[in-house]
Motif scaffolding. Structure first.
Motif, mmCIF file in Angstrom:
data_model
loop_
_atom_site.group_PDB
_atom_site.id
_atom_site.type_symbol
_atom_site.label_atom_id
_atom_site.label_comp_id
_atom_site.label_asym_id
_atom_site.label_seq_id
_atom_site.Cartn_x
_atom_site.Cartn_y
_atom_site.Cartn_z
ATOM 1 N N GLY A 445 0.815 -1.209 0.000
ATOM 2 C CA GLY A 445 0.000 0.000 0.000
ATOM 3 C C GLY A 445 0.850 1.262 0.000
ATOM 4 N N PRO A 446 0.211 2.387 -0.198
ATOM 5 C CA PRO A 446 0.914 3.674 -0.196
ATOM 6 C C PRO A 446 1.427 4.012 1.199
ATOM 7 N N PRO A 447 2.222 5.057 1.319
ATOM 8 C CA PRO A 447 2.722 5.455 2.639
ATOM 9 C C PRO A 447 1.617 5.758 3.631
ATOM 10 N N ALA A 448 0.415 6.049 3.140
ATOM 11 C CA ALA A 448 -0.709 6.308 4.050
ATOM 12 C C ALA A 448 -1.049 5.090 4.877
ATOM 13 N N ALA A 449 -0.462 3.950 4.526
ATOM 14 C CA ALA A 449 -0.715 2.745 5.320
ATOM 15 C C ALA A 449 -0.202 2.895 6.741
ATOM 16 N N VAL A 450 0.693 3.869 7.011
ATOM 17 C CA VAL A 450 1.145 4.142 8.371
ATOM 18 C C VAL A 450 0.041 4.889 9.078
ATOM 19 N N LYS A 451 -0.560 4.256 10.071
ATOM 20 C CA LYS A 451 -1.764 4.796 10.692
ATOM 21 C C LYS A 451 -1.434 5.698 11.873
ATOM 22 N N SER A 452 -2.464 6.303 12.359
ATOM 23 C CA SER A 452 -2.353 7.217 13.491
ATOM 24 C C SER A 452 -2.238 6.431 14.791
ATOM 25 N N PRO A 453 -1.916 7.104 15.891
ATOM 26 C CA PRO A 453 -1.713 6.387 17.148
ATOM 27 C C PRO A 453 -2.924 5.642 17.666
ATOM 28 N N ASP A 454 -4.125 6.009 17.209
ATOM 29 C CA ASP A 454 -5.281 5.290 17.732
ATOM 30 C C ASP A 454 -5.316 3.837 17.273
ATOM 31 N N ILE A 455 -4.398 3.489 16.372
ATOM 32 C CA ILE A 455 -4.313 2.087 15.956
ATOM 33 C C ILE A 455 -3.933 1.188 17.124
ATOM 34 N N ALA A 456 -3.273 1.781 18.133
ATOM 35 C CA ALA A 456 -2.902 0.995 19.313
ATOM 36 C C ALA A 456 -4.130 0.442 20.004
ATOM 37 N N GLU A 457 -5.208 1.221 20.016
ATOM 38 C CA GLU A 457 -6.445 0.726 20.607
ATOM 39 C C GLU A 457 -7.155 -0.226 19.681
ATOM 40 N N GLU A 458 -7.072 0.054 18.375
ATOM 41 C CA GLU A 458 -7.777 -0.770 17.416
ATOM 42 C C GLU A 458 -7.153 -2.159 17.301
ATOM 43 N N SER A 459 -5.856 -2.225 17.349
ATOM 44 C CA SER A 459 -5.171 -3.500 17.136
ATOM 45 C C SER A 459 -5.250 -4.425 18.341
ATOM 46 N N LYS A 460 -5.565 -3.858 19.517
ATOM 47 C CA LYS A 460 -5.713 -4.641 20.737
ATOM 48 C C LYS A 460 -4.399 -5.228 21.226
ATOM 49 N N VAL A 461 -3.321 -5.013 20.541
ATOM 50 C CA VAL A 461 -2.034 -5.559 20.981
ATOM 51 C C VAL A 461 -0.976 -4.474 21.091
ATOM 52 N N GLY A 462 -1.320 -3.245 20.789
ATOM 53 C CA GLY A 462 -0.376 -2.150 20.922
ATOM 54 C C GLY A 462 0.418 -1.825 19.693
ATOM 55 N N LEU A 463 0.172 -2.481 18.574
ATOM 56 C CA LEU A 463 0.897 -2.175 17.339
ATOM 57 C C LEU A 463 0.392 -0.869 16.762
ATOM 58 N N ALA A 464 1.288 -0.120 16.127
ATOM 59 C CA ALA A 464 0.961 1.226 15.698
ATOM 60 C C ALA A 464 0.907 1.388 14.194
ATOM 61 N N VAL A 465 1.339 0.428 13.430
ATOM 62 C CA VAL A 465 1.405 0.560 11.973
ATOM 63 C C VAL A 465 0.547 -0.543 11.355
ATOM 64 N N SER A 466 -0.171 -0.195 10.315
ATOM 65 C CA SER A 466 -1.106 -1.143 9.707
ATOM 66 C C SER A 466 -0.393 -2.381 9.175
#
Length: 764
Positions: A445-466
């Protein structure tokens, strides 16, 4: 004739006498050395090398050789003396040989007569031996012929007996009284045998037929034994049509009786028929009869009937219900026969009703009526059906009474064919494409695949990048219950390692492309050029977190699924996963360098404002400074802005100290280089101006005297200003939580700009 002189004897004895007399050889030579023992030469175990080596330890070699030569000469002299003493007899030996030929002739005649007698005796013995051997051969042939004749007579007798018994079998009634349906539907748990009608009316016709069939089978077994011993004889070949006809009739009758016994649930009939089948070594016939008479009907019934109380569903959707119905039928209709066949000392262990009857019929019915259950085109349904089939196989294995029985069941043809229907390779290929494409889509994917910090809550495991989240989901997916299969665990382990390698390759290509500033030679690294340096902090956080999670929970999950594997397999699995993680761990420093270099460059841009100090004091005659320069307050502003950014705050908790230390050290190192260049340039400029002024004063001797100290303090002012700046710089480091004295470059910077009296003590 005169005695032979020593000089007249043949050359072997023509040897010079020693200085000792010949007589001394026959006397005790007490004058010889004590160490020379002549008796040693007469020993049967005499060893010349050992003898010489022993004497050489205390006797010189020359002395030993001289003594041996003297002894040899004495022996030769003794030999000559002995010959001379009996020389007369030696010479007269030829003259006494008179009429030798006559003596030979007189001795030859009795010897020839004896030889002739011995030849006659030998010929008589040989002829007698030949007669005896011929008689023994005729006797053996007669015995063999008699045995063969007895065998043929026995064969003929058994054939006649079998045919007589078959005629008796034909004369018996085909069927006995019918069993009420209520009795038949009760399964093998209720036996219609001697315990019911048998006690009132005697043995039923079916039981009588079964006993007769067992007897005929026993005779047929004996007949086959006889035929196997003489199958090439014309008599046996002429009887083959009769034997074949009897065998075929026996098979047909036995099958009918066995099927009838199964229909009547008559234990006595069934046992007699099974023993008959075992006697004629035709277990396949009994298995096929049981399959067609008992197994096939209830399999077809389960195959065609819908689940109770629900609408008819597509056949491919009720595979598990189908197997459950088969289990129920087995427990009611087949349990008795399976128990009898597996009982110890029953003589029925040759039958394999589990695989050759039940499993074979189930497989045949599925191939005909439910071919879709074996199709891996729908992986989810395929996996459910496959696991249901494994449970069914485990259910069948429960009827095996020993490990050997389980091993025989698993190596049977029906078991192997049943497992072959499940194409696990195609299933894995589909799962591989599903999981691998999911990760490739996230990485491509494009560089936009790097997500915002709220991904930490979404991923449930603390990961920050899609992309990291996608990797973790793919790793988890490989070993989930709705994907993983034990039989191909090695393939899922390889897929896990490939996923880790793919992610590591993606990171490696991105780092290489960013370092080169061009992604042309690094396919897949385009994302790094469009990503902000701060995003690499998220990637580093994800890499470290992934390594920790895989080493702990994920490895434990994999090893739990491989429970029961040998210890060496567990060790290899753990080492392979750790090896895959090691390639990720090696990229952590490179990911950190991208961020630290970017932050360092931003801070150094502010730091370069220090160059204005030289111009300020060169153009003006300002006094010594009393406060630090304004740029010092802004040196760490980019770093502080990053640390206070909410988008990266959640990943800075673990790496903040390390980031501050790395960035501070790099900035301080460049500050030290910049300050030294400024001080060096100021001093060189000051020295050049001083030389110019002195030269001008010398050229204009009448000019007024000029003060040489007008610019002498230029370097001192610059050092003073830099010293104030360095002190403030140290205070700014302390405010960030970094101890300036722990940075070697700061010590060097301090010593460069500090006054002489403050060189040794760093205090700000």
């Amino acid at each position: 004739m005169a005695p032979v002189a020593e000089t007249d004897f043949p050359s072997p004895l023509q040897l010079p006498l020693s200085h000792k007399s010949v007589a001394s050889l026959f006397q005790d030579d007490s004058s010889g050395p004590l160490w020379f023992k002549k008796d040693a030469f007469l020993s049967g175990s005499f060893d010349a090398e050992a003898y010489i080596s022993d004497l050489r330890r205390f006797v010189p070699f020359e002395t030993l050789r001289a003594e041996l030569r003297d002894h040899l000469g004495g022996l030769k002299s003794e030999l000559v003396e002995l010959i001379n003493r009996d020389y007369a007899d030696f010479v007269n030996l030829t003259t006494k040989l008179v009429d030798v030929d006559g003596a030979v002739l007189r001795m030859r005649m009795p010897l020839n007569e004896l030889r002739g007698k011995l030849v006659v005796v030998r010929d008589n013995v040989n002829s007698t031996l030949l007669l005896l051997q011929d008689g023994l051969k005729r006797r053996a042939d007669a015995s063999a012929s008699r045995e063969m004749l007895d065998l043929l007579l026995d064969t003929s007798h058994v054939v006649s007996k079998v045919e007589k018994l078959l005629l008796e079998l034909q004369s018996m009634p085909e069927e006995g009284p019918q069993v009420p349906p209520a009795e038949r539907n009760d399964g093998f748990r209720r036996v219609y045998s001697n315990s019911n009608l048998g006690e009132e009316q005697g043995a039923s016709p079916e039981e009588a037929r079964s006993r007769l069939l067992e007897r005929i089978a026993s005779e047929m077994n004996r007949l086959k034994f006889y035929v196997a011993r003489a199958e090439d004889l014309p008599f046996i070949q002429n009887m083959q049509p009769r034997i074949g006809s009897a065998d075929a009739f026996l098979d047909a009758s036995l099958r009918r009786c066995f099927v009838r016994g199964l229909e009547l649930r008559n234990e006595t009939v069934i046992i007699h028929c099974l023993r008959a089948y075992a006697a004629i070594d035709n277990s396949a016939g009994a298995e096929e009869a049981f399959r067609s008479a008992v197994v096939a009907p209830f399999v077809q019934k389960a195959l065609l009937s819908p689940p109770t109380g629900v609408a008819v569903a597509p056949r491919s959707d009720r595979f598990e219900e189908f197997l459950e119905e088969i289990k129920a039928y087995i427990q009611t209709d087949c349990l008795f026969l399976l128990d009898k066949a597996a009982a110890a000392n029953s003589g029925l262990l040759v039958f394999d009703f589990l695989s050759s009857s039940i499993l074979k019929e189930v497989l045949s019915a599925l191939q005909t009526g439910k071919p879709g259950v074996f199709s891996p085109g729908k992986p989810k349904e395929f996996l459910v059906n496959y696991k249901s089939s494994l449970k069914f196989l485990s259910f069948l294995e429960g009827y095996c009474r020993s490990k050997n029985a389980v091993g025989a069941f698993r190596t049977s043809v029906a078991y192997t064919d049943f497992l072959k229907q499940w194409n696990l390779q195609i299933y894995f290929t589909l799962r591989f494409q599903e999981i691998a494409q999911s990760l490739d889509s996230a990485l491509a994917g494009p560089p936009a695949a790097v997500k915002s910090p709220d991904i930490a809550e979404e991923s449930k495991v603390g990961l920050a990048v899609s992309s990291s989240v996608s990797l973790w989901e793919c790793l988890q997916r490989c070993w989930q219950d709705d994907v993983y299969i034990d039989a191909i665990s090695d393939k899922f382990l390889r897929l896990t390692l490939q996923l880790l390698s793919r992610y590591a390759t993606w990171l490696s290509a991105g780092l290489a492309a960013r370092k080169a500033g061009d992604a042309t030679n690094y396919p897949g690294g385009e994302w790094s050029l469009a990503s902000a340096p701060e995003d690499f902090a998220l990637l580093r956080h994800d890499v470290e977190l992934l390594v920790r999670m895989v080493k702990s929970s994920h490895v434990d999950k994999v090893l739990a699924l491989l429970n029961g594997s040998p210890d060496n397999v567990v060790v290899v699995v753990r080492e392979s996963l750790n090896l895959g993680l090691r390639s990720l761990s090696t990229m952590v420093p490179a990911l950190s360098d991208v961020l630290t270099d970017a932050l360092t460059d931003k801070c150094v841009e502010v730091l370069k404002q220090a160059k204005g100090i030289v111009a300020t004091y060169r153009m003006t005659n300002r006094p010594l400074p009393s406060r630090h320069s304004p740029y010092v307050s802004s040196v760490f502003q980019p770093l502080k802005a990053f640390l206070e950014d909410e988008r990266y705050a959640h990943v800075m908790k673990e790496m903040q100290a390390e980031l501050l230390a790395l960035v501070s050290e790099k900035i301080t190192s460049q500050y030290d280089v910049l300050a030294r260049d400024m001080v060096s340039m100021a001093r060189q400029t000051e020295a050049s101006l001083l030389l110019l002024r002195r030269g001008a004063r010398q050229r204009g001797a009448g000019a007024a005297d000029t003060n040489d100290n007008v610019s002498d303090n230029l370097s001192d002012k610059i050092c003073a200003q830099l010293f104030l700046d360095v002190q403030e710089y140290g205070r700014r480091l302390a405010a960030l939580g970094v101890k300036a004295t722990d940075i070697p470059a700061y010590i060097s910077l301090w010593q460069c700009v500090a006054p002489q009296d403050r060189q040794d003590v760093v205090q700000f």
